[in-house]
Design an enzyme around this catalytic site. Structure first.
Site, mmCIF file in Angstrom:
data_model
loop_
_atom_site.group_PDB
_atom_site.id
_atom_site.type_symbol
_atom_site.label_atom_id
_atom_site.label_comp_id
_atom_site.label_asym_id
_atom_site.label_seq_id
_atom_site.Cartn_x
_atom_site.Cartn_y
_atom_site.Cartn_z
ATOM 1 N N ASP A 105 0.865 -1.185 0.000
ATOM 2 C CA ASP A 105 0.000 0.000 0.000
ATOM 3 C C ASP A 105 0.908 1.245 0.000
ATOM 4 O OD1 ASP A 105 -2.990 0.992 0.623
ATOM 5 O OD2 ASP A 105 -1.702 2.004 2.061
ATOM 6 N N HIS A 308 -7.103 -6.494 -0.729
ATOM 7 C CA HIS A 308 -6.061 -5.487 -0.557
ATOM 8 C C HIS A 308 -5.041 -5.819 0.535
ATOM 9 C CE1 HIS A 308 -4.155 -1.593 -0.645
ATOM 10 N NE2 HIS A 308 -4.390 -1.432 0.654
#
Length: 331
Positions: A105, A308
């Site tokens: 991320d 994610h």
């Protein structure tokens, strides 16, 4: 029982940084694991254990603004120059010449920048979900505003009144309950769209995360949580103490980072691995299309059935790939 090494501290780049370390100090080059938003070094707990047990030296810091690390007041203190400078300072503190930097991320943006701005300290780079992009053709916040509108979370984060920070700070448990879940099962993948300014999400997605958190009720959420009750307590307890502003300040420097990168050669000149998650809606595998142009020595690896939070959703697979790639490339 959560298995984490003892927390250590280092004075780096003008701040006190907390970090965890496992594996033999003689192992080189070590791996530095860099978390994203809103996460912690704790997000790498599975990899710290697996890599350390495999004989690999691994170091995971709470980065600037997070967890056990200090949170300066000034927004400008969270630009990429400071974030990469912190990692250089950590290497200096540990007397490490070069390391392999692994980033998920936002941590991905930091480690790709390490390879550009501090190449002499970087042996290799691994992006987890976050690909390496060329410099955007215009201010990334304006591109995101044009594409997704004012309600898109990154655009909202630019608000000087910090309304989004207040929503998350007042609903810490709700925030993590909403965010830390597996994606909805999808029969079809999202339509691939070119990534804009480091966000490869389909413009059809609702990305108004602060409002989604404010209206969230877990009773109606069919998605499966990825954290145990004990793991959830670590995130909620930490962010209840620190708040979310430090991490959100990383986003408040996107325009500044873009302006200050104008002279930077965006070619990555070290070995690199790109770990992609099949069902990440914000950073889909398609966002990494064409990366080879900027990263000539690149291997790509797709983690299937992951959203994610890849290193937490598929910990064994991510750990195994890191060990395999590192041994193959660095012995």
């Amino acid at each position: 029982m959560i298995d984490m090494p003892p927390l250590q501290f280092a004075q780096v780049n003008g701040i006190r940084m907390g970090f965890y370390e496992a594996g033999p100090k003689t192992d080189v080059p070590p791996l530095i694991l860099c978390h994203g938003w809103p996460e912690l070094a704790f997000s790498w707990r599975h990899q710290i254990k697996a890599l350390g047990e495999a004989g690999t030296r691994v170091i995971a810091p709470d980065q600037r603004g997070y967890g056990a690390t200090e949170r300066p007041e000034a927004v400008e203190a969270y630009d990429l120059e400071h974030l990469t400078g912190d990692l250089v300072g950590l290497l200096d503190h540990l007397k490490i010449d070069k390391a392999i930097f692994v980033g998920h991320d936002w941590g991905g943006f930091v480690v790709w920048r390490m390879a550009l701005a501090h190449r002499d300290r970087v042996a290799g780079v691994v992006g987890v979900n976050t690909p390496h992009f060329d410099r955007a053709p215009a201010d990334p916040i304006e591109l995101l505003r044009k594409r997704f509108g004012d309600s898109m979370y990154i655009v909202q984060f630019q608000d000087p009144a910090r309304a989004a920070d207040k929503i998350f700070d007042s609903r810490v448990g709700q925030t993590f309950d909403f965010l830390m879940r597996e994606p909805m099962p999808r029969k079809e993948a999202l339509p691939a769209e070119p990534a804009t300014a480091g966000v490869g999400a389909s413009s059809k997605l609702n990305l108004a995360f602060p409002q989604m958190v404010a209206g969230y009720d877990a009773k109606y959420d069919p998605r499966k949580p990825i954290l145990s009750g004990e793991e959830m307590k670590v995130f909620v307890g930490t962010f209840s103490r620190t708040g979310f502003t430090g991490g959100i300040n990383w986003y408040r420097n996107m325009s500044r980072n873009w302006r200050r990168a104008v002279e930077l050669d965006h070619t990555v000149k070290v070995p690199a691995l790109m770990i992609m998650a099949e069902n990440d809606a914000v950073l889909p595998p398609s966002a990494a299309d064409g990366m080879e142009r900027l990263v000539p020595d690149l291997e790509k690896y797709l983690v299937r059935d992951s959203g994610h939070w890849t290193q937490q959703e598929k910990p064994e697979e991510v750990s195994a790939k890191l060990i395999e790639w590192r041994r193959k490339r660095f012995g």
